[in-house]
Design an enzyme around this catalytic site. Sequence first.
Site, PDB file in Angstrom:
ATOM      1  N   HIS A 125       0.817  -1.236   0.000  1.00  0.00           N
ATOM      2  CA  HIS A 125       0.000   0.000   0.000  1.00  0.00           C
ATOM      3  C   HIS A 125       0.844   1.276   0.000  1.00  0.00           C
ATOM      4  O   HIS A 125       0.294   2.364  -0.112  1.00  0.00           O
ATOM      5  CB  HIS A 125      -0.933   0.028   1.207  1.00  0.00           C
ATOM      6  N   ASP A 162      -2.946 -10.791  -2.127  1.00  0.00           N
ATOM      7  CA  ASP A 162      -3.531 -10.193  -0.927  1.00  0.00           C
ATOM      8  C   ASP A 162      -4.978  -9.774  -1.244  1.00  0.00           C
ATOM      9  O   ASP A 162      -5.291  -9.433  -2.379  1.00  0.00           O
ATOM     10  CB  ASP A 162      -2.702  -8.972  -0.520  1.00  0.00           C
ATOM     11  N   HIS A 164      -6.454  -7.155  -0.439  1.00  0.00           N
ATOM     12  CA  HIS A 164      -6.532  -5.723  -0.746  1.00  0.00           C
ATOM     13  C   HIS A 164      -5.720  -5.417  -2.007  1.00  0.00           C
ATOM     14  O   HIS A 164      -4.699  -6.061  -2.263  1.00  0.00           O
ATOM     15  CB  HIS A 164      -5.974  -4.910   0.423  1.00  0.00           C
ATOM     16  N   ASP A 246      -4.976 -12.587   3.639  1.00  0.00           N
ATOM     17  CA  ASP A 246      -6.216 -12.068   4.215  1.00  0.00           C
ATOM     18  C   ASP A 246      -7.444 -12.306   3.344  1.00  0.00           C
ATOM     19  O   ASP A 246      -8.546 -11.875   3.694  1.00  0.00           O
ATOM     20  CB  ASP A 246      -6.073 -10.576   4.570  1.00  0.00           C
TER      21      ASP A 246
HETATM   22 ZN   LIG Z   1      -4.325  -7.034   2.788  1.00  0.00          ZN
END
Ligand SMILES: [Zn+2]
Length: 311
Positions: A125, A162, A164, A246
């Site tokens: 991120h 992931d 995200h 996740d």
């Molecule tokens: Zn994540």
Amino acid sequence: MTTALFNHPVSLLHDTGIHHPESPRRIEETLKALSDADFDGLDRREAPVVDNAKLLWAHTEEHVARVFDAIPDTGYVAIDGDTVICKDSDEAALRAAGGICAAVDAVIIGEVDNAFCLSRPPGHHAERDRAMGFCLFCNPAIGAYQARNTHGLKKVAVIDFDVHHGNGTQDVFWNDPDMFYASTHESPLFPGTGSEGEIGVAGNIMNCPLPSGAGSFEFRKAMEDKIFPAVQDFEPELIIVSAGFDAHREDPLASLNLEDEDFGWVSKRIVELSQDLCRGRLVSVLEGGYNTDALARSVALHVKALMNAAE
Ligand SMILES: [Zn+2]
């Protein structure tokens, strides 16, 4: 020939506060799982500190200075809404970036077949000019530029599973046609980026958003139908994996429904892809995964798949 595991005890000292999901327990529980006799064959190495200059391959000078300037002597500082740092966070972040650079070195030189970096804080991120989403520096992108700038490789692909979207890696790679970023992620979800229309300057970004509630079938189909063929077409000389766990059905931060076995499956398929495309050159780095039991089990299957390739 073997699989290397890069870690450093300072990854446990990056303290984000008592209720933060991105906690040292993630590393503790994973190391416990990797202490099983099945993992005796790992080449365990200490993650070194990265040269500060390498951070500038992915980030602005202002961003790097802001992170170091924010490090407190005691207690916690939130440098964005989710991203908390303490006095040891700078060394942890420098060793997370240094670990992936050392892993890239070891794989390209041929000391090991492939490598997994068990590090915190995560990286995907962190954009060129800002920290966010628990991430300070964009470890996968820094690893990719290590391959180019130190070893002369031209093309590197990052595969990110992931839950995200890796807005940071996408941001760093956006204008670089020799770097490819491919992601499956839940959408809508933090950070809100990652639509199919975001393709980079030269079609070098591929986003496969998955709806809330999607599971094994949708995940495997996106990988087989879209991401693996795109990576094949790109012909990378190294594959880096942003390995977040996740998307597991037991994870508290998201709503995809992957099982342990899906992480074993995708890891095996990415290993096969690396063997087809780039002599098995594969470096993986930990991103998310916040149910520590599910994380530890899933990482064990991921590392097992890397080790099976190295046999
Ligand atoms: Zn994540």
